[in-house]
Scaffold this motif. Sequence first.
Motif, PDB file in Angstrom:
ATOM      1  N   PHE A 104      10.493  -6.264 -12.518  1.00 15.60           N
ATOM      2  CA  PHE A 104      10.212  -4.942 -13.075  1.00 15.60           C
ATOM      3  C   PHE A 104       9.814  -4.031 -11.920  1.00 15.60           C
ATOM      4  CE2 PHE A 104       7.615  -1.683 -15.100  1.00 15.60           C
ATOM      5  CZ  PHE A 104       8.324  -1.410 -16.264  1.00 15.60           C
ATOM      6  N   VAL A 105      10.701  -3.133 -11.549  1.00 14.75           N
ATOM      7  CA  VAL A 105      10.424  -2.210 -10.448  1.00 14.75           C
ATOM      8  C   VAL A 105      10.115  -0.842 -11.031  1.00 14.75           C
ATOM      9  CG1 VAL A 105      11.328  -1.119  -8.369  1.00 14.75           C
ATOM     10  CG2 VAL A 105      11.918  -3.497  -8.885  1.00 14.75           C
ATOM     11  N   SER A 106       8.930  -0.357 -10.727  1.00  9.53           N
ATOM     12  CA  SER A 106       8.495   0.945 -11.221  1.00  9.53           C
ATOM     13  C   SER A 106       7.411   1.490 -10.309  1.00  9.53           C
ATOM     14  CB  SER A 106       7.962   0.787 -12.651  1.00  9.53           C
ATOM     15  OG  SER A 106       7.826   2.033 -13.265  1.00  9.53           O
ATOM     16  N   ALA A 107       7.211   2.786 -10.355  1.00 13.32           N
ATOM     17  CA  ALA A 107       6.156   3.421  -9.553  1.00 13.32           C
ATOM     18  C   ALA A 107       4.790   2.971 -10.060  1.00 13.32           C
ATOM     19  CB  ALA A 107       6.262   4.939  -9.649  1.00 13.32           C
ATOM     20  N   VAL A 108       3.874   2.739  -9.120  1.00 15.32           N
ATOM     21  CA  VAL A 108       2.521   2.341  -9.487  1.00 15.32           C
ATOM     22  C   VAL A 108       1.510   3.032  -8.573  1.00 15.32           C
ATOM     23  CG1 VAL A 108       2.537   0.255  -8.033  1.00 15.32           C
ATOM     24  CG2 VAL A 108       0.971   0.376  -9.964  1.00 15.32           C
ATOM     25  N   GLU A 109       0.421   3.467  -9.170  1.00 17.59           N
ATOM     26  CA  GLU A 109      -0.717   4.025  -8.445  1.00 17.59           C
ATOM     27  C   GLU A 109      -1.847   3.015  -8.589  1.00 17.59           C
ATOM     28  OE1 GLU A 109      -3.358   8.088  -8.553  1.00 17.59           O
ATOM     29  OE2 GLU A 109      -2.749   7.220 -10.463  1.00 17.59           O
ATOM     30  N   GLN A 169      -6.772   5.166  -2.678  1.00 17.56           N
ATOM     31  CA  GLN A 169      -5.603   5.198  -3.542  1.00 17.56           C
ATOM     32  C   GLN A 169      -4.346   4.837  -2.759  1.00 17.56           C
ATOM     33  OE1 GLN A 169      -4.372   9.157  -4.547  1.00 17.56           O
ATOM     34  NE2 GLN A 169      -3.291   8.506  -6.377  1.00 17.56           N
ATOM     35  N   LEU A 170      -3.446   4.122  -3.419  1.00 17.49           N
ATOM     36  CA  LEU A 170      -2.137   3.877  -2.817  1.00 17.49           C
ATOM     37  C   LEU A 170      -1.084   4.041  -3.886  1.00 17.49           C
ATOM     38  CD1 LEU A 170      -0.641   0.814  -3.318  1.00 17.49           C
ATOM     39  CD2 LEU A 170      -2.753   0.126  -2.242  1.00 17.49           C
ATOM     40  N   ILE A 171       0.068   4.524  -3.456  1.00 13.16           N
ATOM     41  CA  ILE A 171       1.225   4.680  -4.325  1.00 13.16           C
ATOM     42  C   ILE A 171       2.291   3.726  -3.812  1.00 13.16           C
ATOM     43  CG2 ILE A 171       2.977   6.265  -5.212  1.00 13.16           C
ATOM     44  CD1 ILE A 171       0.168   7.118  -6.019  1.00 13.16           C
ATOM     45  N   SER A 172       2.856   2.932  -4.710  1.00  9.93           N
ATOM     46  CA  SER A 172       3.845   1.950  -4.301  1.00  9.93           C
ATOM     47  C   SER A 172       4.775   1.635  -5.457  1.00  9.93           C
ATOM     48  CB  SER A 172       3.153   0.684  -3.794  1.00  9.93           C
ATOM     49  OG  SER A 172       4.093  -0.183  -3.197  1.00  9.93           O
ATOM     50  N   LEU A 173       5.353   0.426  -5.419  1.00 10.14           N
ATOM     51  CA  LEU A 173       6.247  -0.046  -6.467  1.00 10.14           C
ATOM     52  C   LEU A 173       5.803  -1.419  -6.949  1.00 10.14           C
ATOM     53  CD1 LEU A 173       9.716   0.824  -4.901  1.00 10.14           C
ATOM     54  CD2 LEU A 173       8.566   2.044  -6.747  1.00 10.14           C
ATOM     55  N   CYS A 198       0.644  -8.146 -12.569  1.00 12.31           N
ATOM     56  CA  CYS A 198       1.836  -7.664 -11.872  1.00 12.31           C
ATOM     57  C   CYS A 198       1.709  -7.932 -10.377  1.00 12.31           C
ATOM     58  CB  CYS A 198       2.036  -6.170 -12.110  1.00 12.31           C
ATOM     59  SG  CYS A 198       0.741  -5.110 -11.439  1.00 12.31           S
ATOM     60  N   PHE A 199       2.827  -7.741  -9.686  1.00 11.15           N
ATOM     61  CA  PHE A 199       2.838  -7.825  -8.234  1.00 11.15           C
ATOM     62  C   PHE A 199       3.212  -6.453  -7.715  1.00 11.15           C
ATOM     63  CE2 PHE A 199       4.395  -8.684  -3.995  1.00 11.15           C
ATOM     64  CZ  PHE A 199       3.478  -9.615  -3.538  1.00 11.15           C
ATOM     65  N   VAL A 200       2.430  -5.955  -6.747  1.00 10.89           N
ATOM     66  CA  VAL A 200       2.644  -4.627  -6.171  1.00 10.89           C
ATOM     67  C   VAL A 200       2.971  -4.784  -4.699  1.00 10.89           C
ATOM     68  CG1 VAL A 200       1.562  -2.403  -5.659  1.00 10.89           C
ATOM     69  CG2 VAL A 200       1.047  -3.568  -7.819  1.00 10.89           C
ATOM     70  N   THR A 201       4.048  -4.146  -4.265  1.00 14.49           N
ATOM     71  CA  THR A 201       4.425  -4.229  -2.853  1.00 14.49           C
ATOM     72  C   THR A 201       3.555  -3.277  -2.036  1.00 14.49           C
ATOM     73  OG1 THR A 201       6.157  -2.567  -3.158  1.00 14.49           O
ATOM     74  CG2 THR A 201       6.814  -4.868  -3.369  1.00 14.49           C
ATOM     75  N   LYS A 223      -1.981   2.463 -12.599  1.00 15.49           N
ATOM     76  CA  LYS A 223      -1.159   3.191 -13.547  1.00 15.49           C
ATOM     77  C   LYS A 223       0.290   2.968 -13.145  1.00 15.49           C
ATOM     78  CE  LYS A 223      -0.343   7.766 -15.436  1.00 15.49           C
ATOM     79  NZ  LYS A 223      -0.749   9.182 -15.373  1.00 15.49           N
ATOM     80  N   ILE A 224       1.046   2.336 -14.038  1.00 16.47           N
ATOM     81  CA  ILE A 224       2.469   2.094 -13.812  1.00 16.47           C
ATOM     82  C   ILE A 224       3.228   3.129 -14.635  1.00 16.47           C
ATOM     83  CG2 ILE A 224       4.362   0.451 -14.031  1.00 16.47           C
ATOM     84  CD1 ILE A 224       2.240  -1.803 -13.935  1.00 16.47           C
TER      85      ILE A 224
END
Length: 130
Positions: A35-40, A49-53, A62-65, A79-80
């Motif tokens: 599941f690839v989506s924007a995440v904060e 704060q970081l913004i990633s996928l 979940c796993f965040v890159t 927040k996804i």
Amino acid sequence: MVYYSVHSTNSIEKNQLSIRRPTQIERRRATRYHFVSAVEVINVESRKQLISLTRDLSLCGCFVTVKAPSPKGTRVSLKISNSQANFSAVGDVTHNLSDEGIGIEFVQVEAKDRAVLEEWLVEASENGVK
């Protein structure tokens, strides 16, 4: 995520944990879907704060890159977002992989967010993406 493998070359080594054989048993509480989506992701303590996928998603986390993983045990809010809906939760970093990302276990999810999560996972399962 924990991987176990058994290597047995003689009776003494039989049933001992080893990394010599590629046979691995993965133990997870819930099925994980690609599941690839924007995440904060926001560190609750430092407010960094970081913004990633996201890379994958399950009912439990979940796993965040990220390039610089947060330490295990770090409490985060996340927040996804995708074109259809937003999902928010509070979670704990359960593992980190250098230059890959962080695994986050959800520890607090509101009912409306749980419904969004379940809908996304149903769609992912129907698409056959695991």
